[in-house]
Scaffold this motif. Structure first.
Motif, mmCIF file in Angstrom:
data_model
loop_
_atom_site.group_PDB
_atom_site.id
_atom_site.type_symbol
_atom_site.label_atom_id
_atom_site.label_comp_id
_atom_site.label_asym_id
_atom_site.label_seq_id
_atom_site.Cartn_x
_atom_site.Cartn_y
_atom_site.Cartn_z
ATOM 1 N N GLY A 1 0.720 -1.169 0.142
ATOM 2 C CA GLY A 1 0.007 -0.034 -0.102
ATOM 3 C C GLY A 1 0.768 1.221 0.015
ATOM 4 N N GLY A 2 2.074 1.289 0.097
ATOM 5 C CA GLY A 2 2.958 2.571 0.009
ATOM 6 C C GLY A 2 3.084 2.890 -1.478
ATOM 7 N N GLY A 3 3.548 4.081 -1.362
ATOM 8 C CA GLY A 3 3.648 4.739 -2.472
ATOM 9 C C GLY A 3 3.917 6.319 -2.545
ATOM 10 N N LEU A 4 3.724 7.016 -3.569
ATOM 11 C CA LEU A 4 3.915 8.189 -3.660
ATOM 12 C C LEU A 4 2.642 9.028 -3.717
ATOM 13 C CD1 LEU A 4 5.711 10.987 -4.012
ATOM 14 C CD2 LEU A 4 5.499 10.734 -6.604
ATOM 15 N N VAL A 5 2.424 10.105 -2.688
ATOM 16 C CA VAL A 5 1.081 10.551 -2.618
ATOM 17 C C VAL A 5 1.432 12.265 -2.169
ATOM 18 C CG1 VAL A 5 1.171 10.331 -0.127
ATOM 19 C CG2 VAL A 5 -1.061 10.724 -1.283
ATOM 20 N N GLN A 6 0.629 13.157 -2.713
ATOM 21 C CA GLN A 6 0.793 14.475 -2.540
ATOM 22 C C GLN A 6 0.246 14.727 -1.128
ATOM 23 O OE1 GLN A 6 -1.612 16.590 -5.590
ATOM 24 N NE2 GLN A 6 0.261 16.864 -6.595
ATOM 25 N N ALA A 7 1.032 16.040 -0.839
ATOM 26 C CA ALA A 7 0.831 16.190 0.814
ATOM 27 C C ALA A 7 -0.810 16.556 0.972
ATOM 28 C CB ALA A 7 1.574 17.696 1.332
ATOM 29 N N PRO B 1 -4.703 10.774 1.451
ATOM 30 C CA PRO B 1 -4.614 9.924 2.390
ATOM 31 C C PRO B 1 -3.770 8.512 1.729
ATOM 32 C CG PRO B 1 -6.495 9.778 0.970
ATOM 33 C CD PRO B 1 -5.761 11.009 0.446
ATOM 34 N N LEU B 2 -3.568 7.735 2.545
ATOM 35 C CA LEU B 2 -2.962 6.414 2.248
ATOM 36 C C LEU B 2 -3.445 5.415 3.032
ATOM 37 C CD1 LEU B 2 -1.057 5.788 -0.365
ATOM 38 C CD2 LEU B 2 0.844 5.906 1.038
ATOM 39 N N ARG B 3 -3.407 4.105 2.643
ATOM 40 C CA ARG B 3 -3.793 2.910 3.608
ATOM 41 C C ARG B 3 -2.698 1.828 3.414
ATOM 42 N NH1 ARG B 3 -9.024 -0.878 4.724
ATOM 43 N NH2 ARG B 3 -8.356 -1.843 2.637
ATOM 44 N N ASP C 1 -8.115 -6.963 10.956
ATOM 45 C CA ASP C 1 -9.261 -7.817 10.518
ATOM 46 C C ASP C 1 -8.725 -9.204 10.723
ATOM 47 O OD1 ASP C 1 -11.004 -9.331 9.358
ATOM 48 O OD2 ASP C 1 -11.438 -8.110 7.788
ATOM 49 N N ASN C 2 -9.280 -9.668 11.877
ATOM 50 C CA ASN C 2 -8.689 -11.172 12.352
ATOM 51 C C ASN C 2 -8.960 -12.067 11.299
ATOM 52 O OD1 ASN C 2 -7.172 -10.094 14.357
ATOM 53 N ND2 ASN C 2 -8.529 -10.664 16.034
ATOM 54 N N ALA C 3 -10.232 -11.961 10.711
ATOM 55 C CA ALA C 3 -10.556 -13.070 9.771
ATOM 56 C C ALA C 3 -9.617 -13.077 8.514
ATOM 57 C CB ALA C 3 -12.088 -12.632 9.201
ATOM 58 N N LYS C 4 -8.918 -11.950 8.039
ATOM 59 C CA LYS C 4 -8.152 -11.883 7.006
ATOM 60 C C LYS C 4 -6.989 -11.645 7.451
ATOM 61 C CE LYS C 4 -11.660 -9.356 4.118
ATOM 62 N NZ LYS C 4 -11.780 -7.846 3.286
ATOM 63 N N ASN C 5 -6.381 -11.907 8.696
ATOM 64 C CA ASN C 5 -4.961 -11.705 8.931
ATOM 65 C C ASN C 5 -4.280 -10.757 8.646
ATOM 66 O OD1 ASN C 5 -5.513 -14.635 10.292
ATOM 67 N ND2 ASN C 5 -3.749 -15.354 9.233
ATOM 68 N N THR C 6 -5.042 -9.466 8.941
ATOM 69 C CA THR C 6 -4.435 -8.211 8.318
ATOM 70 C C THR C 6 -4.754 -7.125 9.362
ATOM 71 O OG1 THR C 6 -4.975 -9.053 5.922
ATOM 72 C CG2 THR C 6 -4.768 -6.768 6.462
ATOM 73 N N VAL C 7 -3.601 -6.458 9.180
ATOM 74 C CA VAL C 7 -3.548 -5.256 10.219
ATOM 75 C C VAL C 7 -3.568 -3.874 9.405
ATOM 76 C CG1 VAL C 7 -1.184 -4.955 10.929
ATOM 77 C CG2 VAL C 7 -2.822 -3.742 12.176
ATOM 78 N N TYR C 8 -4.266 -2.816 9.267
ATOM 79 C CA TYR C 8 -4.087 -1.782 8.425
ATOM 80 C C TYR C 8 -3.777 -0.326 9.052
ATOM 81 C CZ TYR C 8 -7.420 -4.634 5.951
ATOM 82 O OH TYR C 8 -8.000 -5.899 5.447
ATOM 83 N N LEU C 9 -3.127 0.578 8.434
ATOM 84 C CA LEU C 9 -3.000 1.812 9.173
ATOM 85 C C LEU C 9 -3.379 2.981 7.782
ATOM 86 C CD1 LEU C 9 -1.398 3.329 11.100
ATOM 87 C CD2 LEU C 9 0.477 3.610 9.473
ATOM 88 N N GLN C 10 -4.396 3.550 8.512
ATOM 89 C CA GLN C 10 -5.361 4.568 7.470
ATOM 90 C C GLN C 10 -4.349 5.855 7.906
ATOM 91 O OE1 GLN C 10 -7.522 4.574 5.091
ATOM 92 N NE2 GLN C 10 -6.872 6.462 4.575
ATOM 93 N N MET C 11 -3.650 6.561 6.674
ATOM 94 C CA MET C 11 -3.083 7.769 7.282
ATOM 95 C C MET C 11 -3.862 8.777 6.382
ATOM 96 S SD MET C 11 0.962 6.436 6.852
ATOM 97 C CE MET C 11 0.921 5.938 4.985
ATOM 98 N N ASN C 12 -4.184 9.869 7.152
ATOM 99 C CA ASN C 12 -4.891 11.049 6.334
ATOM 100 C C ASN C 12 -3.995 12.308 6.363
ATOM 101 O OD1 ASN C 12 -7.032 9.399 5.666
ATOM 102 N ND2 ASN C 12 -8.019 9.725 7.669
ATOM 103 N N SER C 13 -4.432 13.367 5.766
ATOM 104 C CA SER C 13 -3.649 14.944 5.705
ATOM 105 C C SER C 13 -2.406 14.339 5.993
ATOM 106 C CB SER C 13 -4.282 15.339 7.254
ATOM 107 O OG SER C 13 -5.443 15.695 6.889
ATOM 108 N N LEU C 14 -1.605 13.544 4.998
ATOM 109 C CA LEU C 14 -0.267 13.395 5.008
ATOM 110 C C LEU C 14 0.656 14.375 4.776
ATOM 111 C CD1 LEU C 14 -0.261 9.799 3.276
ATOM 112 C CD2 LEU C 14 0.912 10.312 5.372
#
Length: 123
Positions: A8-14, A17-19, A72-85
């Motif tokens: 989910g990483g990448g280049l984003v403008q100030a 958001p990015l998740r 989401d334990n059913a998907k074995n996944t943890v997320y990081l929602q980042m806003n106003s980067l």
């Protein structure tokens, strides 16, 4: 043994958001405490957020209100929602796991690490 793979990483403008996602292997993901850390060039690894196996969360004071950790334990996944980067959020972001139920903000307290994903915020 747990294997962690971030995406989910990448280049984003100030201001944008990015998740990020962190997928874990294994059948006991729900019993692990998870954390996100970041490391900018020339700086030490920095705690971002943590989530207990029950779902309660803890954040670095400087990031509260902009970043949200979830799992989401059913998907074995943890997320990081980042806003106003911001450009100063530019770093390699890594997830980490520890078979425990607490909050851990120090890297050495985690047993497993992903390879990291680059986040670059342009001004």
């Amino acid at each position: 043994q747990v294997q962690l793979v971030e995406s989910g990483g990448g280049l984003v403008q100030a201001g944008g958001p990015l998740r990020l996602s962190c997928a874990a292997s294994g059948r006991t993901f729900g019993s692990y405490a998870m954390g996100w850390f970041r490391q900018a060039p020339g700086k030490e690894r920095e705690f971002v957020a943590a989530i207990r196996n029950g779902g309660s969360t803890y954040y670095a004071d400087s990031l509260k209100g902009r970043f949200t950790i979830s799992r989401d334990n059913a998907k074995n996944t943890v997320y990081l929602q980042m806003n106003s980067l911001k450009p100063e959020d530019t770093a390699v972001y890594s997830c980490a796991a520890r078979r425990d139920s607490g909050f851990y903000t120090v890297p050495r307290n985690y047993d497993y690490w992903g390879q990291g994903t680059q986040v670059t915020v342009s001004s």
